[in-house]
Design a protein around this motif. Structure first.
Motif, PDB file in Angstrom:
ATOM      1  N   LEU A   5       2.231  -5.928  -5.646  1.00  0.00           N
ATOM      2  CA  LEU A   5       1.042  -5.254  -5.123  1.00  0.00           C
ATOM      3  C   LEU A   5       1.052  -5.211  -3.604  1.00  0.00           C
ATOM      4  O   LEU A   5       0.626  -4.222  -2.998  1.00  0.00           O
ATOM      5  N   LEU A   6       1.537  -6.276  -2.981  1.00  0.00           N
ATOM      6  CA  LEU A   6       1.647  -6.269  -1.513  1.00  0.00           C
ATOM      7  C   LEU A   6       2.682  -5.251  -1.044  1.00  0.00           C
ATOM      8  O   LEU A   6       2.475  -4.576  -0.035  1.00  0.00           O
ATOM      9  N   PHE A  10       2.019  -2.079   1.358  1.00  0.00           N
ATOM     10  CA  PHE A  10       2.879  -1.773   2.507  1.00  0.00           C
ATOM     11  C   PHE A  10       3.380  -0.328   2.440  1.00  0.00           C
ATOM     12  O   PHE A  10       3.415   0.371   3.461  1.00  0.00           O
ATOM     13  N   LEU A  11       3.733   0.138   1.239  1.00  0.00           N
ATOM     14  CA  LEU A  11       4.180   1.530   1.077  1.00  0.00           C
ATOM     15  C   LEU A  11       3.068   2.506   1.473  1.00  0.00           C
ATOM     16  O   LEU A  11       3.334   3.532   2.106  1.00  0.00           O
ATOM     17  N   ALA A  12       1.830   2.185   1.104  1.00  0.00           N
ATOM     18  CA  ALA A  12       0.703   3.051   1.483  1.00  0.00           C
ATOM     19  C   ALA A  12       0.532   3.062   2.996  1.00  0.00           C
ATOM     20  O   ALA A  12       0.264   4.100   3.594  1.00  0.00           O
ATOM     21  N   ARG A  13       0.699   1.884   3.606  1.00  0.00           N
ATOM     22  CA  ARG A  13       0.561   1.789   5.063  1.00  0.00           C
ATOM     23  C   ARG A  13       1.631   2.620   5.769  1.00  0.00           C
ATOM     24  O   ARG A  13       1.383   3.160   6.853  1.00  0.00           O
ATOM     25  N   ARG A  15       2.633   5.340   4.637  1.00  0.00           N
ATOM     26  CA  ARG A  15       2.308   6.697   4.222  1.00  0.00           C
ATOM     27  C   ARG A  15       3.286   7.249   3.178  1.00  0.00           C
ATOM     28  O   ARG A  15       3.504   8.446   3.076  1.00  0.00           O
ATOM     29  N   LYS A  16       3.863   6.380   2.392  1.00  0.00           N
ATOM     30  CA  LYS A  16       4.733   6.771   1.275  1.00  0.00           C
ATOM     31  C   LYS A  16       3.892   6.676   0.000  1.00  0.00           C
ATOM     32  O   LYS A  16       4.071   5.770  -0.813  1.00  0.00           O
ATOM     33  N   PHE A  17       2.985   7.637  -0.124  1.00  0.00           N
ATOM     34  CA  PHE A  17       1.966   7.545  -1.158  1.00  0.00           C
ATOM     35  C   PHE A  17       2.506   7.708  -2.575  1.00  0.00           C
ATOM     36  O   PHE A  17       1.979   7.096  -3.495  1.00  0.00           O
ATOM     37  N   ARG A  18       3.535   8.502  -2.760  1.00  0.00           N
ATOM     38  CA  ARG A  18       4.102   8.645  -4.108  1.00  0.00           C
ATOM     39  C   ARG A  18       4.722   7.326  -4.560  1.00  0.00           C
ATOM     40  O   ARG A  18       4.480   6.870  -5.673  1.00  0.00           O
ATOM     41  N   ALA A  19       5.509   6.685  -3.693  1.00  0.00           N
ATOM     42  CA  ALA A  19       6.103   5.390  -4.027  1.00  0.00           C
ATOM     43  C   ALA A  19       5.002   4.336  -4.221  1.00  0.00           C
ATOM     44  O   ALA A  19       5.087   3.497  -5.125  1.00  0.00           O
ATOM     45  N   HIS A  20       3.967   4.394  -3.387  1.00  0.00           N
ATOM     46  CA  HIS A  20       2.824   3.488  -3.511  1.00  0.00           C
ATOM     47  C   HIS A  20       2.180   3.632  -4.888  1.00  0.00           C
ATOM     48  O   HIS A  20       1.921   2.630  -5.573  1.00  0.00           O
ATOM     49  N   SER A  21       1.929   4.861  -5.298  1.00  0.00           N
ATOM     50  CA  SER A  21       1.249   5.062  -6.577  1.00  0.00           C
ATOM     51  C   SER A  21       2.113   4.604  -7.755  1.00  0.00           C
ATOM     52  O   SER A  21       1.597   4.001  -8.694  1.00  0.00           O
ATOM     53  N   TRP A  22       3.406   4.859  -7.695  1.00  0.00           N
ATOM     54  CA  TRP A  22       4.301   4.408  -8.766  1.00  0.00           C
ATOM     55  C   TRP A  22       4.350   2.879  -8.824  1.00  0.00           C
ATOM     56  O   TRP A  22       4.301   2.285  -9.901  1.00  0.00           O
ATOM     57  N   CYS A  23       4.456   2.246  -7.684  1.00  0.00           N
ATOM     58  CA  CYS A  23       4.528   0.791  -7.617  1.00  0.00           C
ATOM     59  C   CYS A  23       3.244   0.156  -8.159  1.00  0.00           C
ATOM     60  O   CYS A  23       3.294  -0.716  -9.034  1.00  0.00           O
TER      61      CYS A  23
END
Length: 131
Positions: A5-6, A10-13, A15-23
């Protein structure tokens, strides 16, 4: 899962939102599987038959607090997953301020994780608590 989750945060921070959402989605669904397959059966066998009689004892109080807050947190996380990642929910149940919701659930998730570690220690490492 907490580290995952961390990483997602970090991915959202970054700005890699697609990777963030998958993770984050993978972690939430994996956690749901662990809850259904391991935690609920364990809680039903060892804790719920003793509630409310023994709720004052740390063994039962920790597990009950972990279960209650964990349920709320998992439902909130699944709500975010459905609201942000799909169009399944009706418009009135969708959220607009994703950042606040996601940060709040992340904080709750860590509180639940720490309660889970305390529960595990109390159940399976009893010599830590002997006087």
């Amino acid at each position: 899962m907490g580290v995952g989750l961390l990483i997602g945060a970090f991915l959202a921070r970054m700005r890699k939102f697609r990777a963030h959402s998958w993770c984050q989605s993978a972690i939430m669904l994996l956690n749901l599987a662990v809850i259904v397959l391991v935690m609920i059966p364990s809680f039903r066998a060892h804790v719920s038959p003793k509630i409310p009689l023994r709720l004052g004892k740390p063994y039962y109080a920790l597990a009950t607090a972990h279960a209650a807050l964990g349920t709320i947190t998992e439902i909130a996380g699944l709500h975010i997953l459905l609201a942000a990642g799909t169009s399944v929910l009706p418009e009135k149940f969708r959220i607009t301020n994703y950042k606040r919701w996601m940060r709040g659930v992340l904080v709750l998730w860590w509180v639940v994780l720490l309660l889970g570690l305390a529960t595990y220690a109390r159940w399976y490492v009893p010599h830590l608590f002997r006087k």
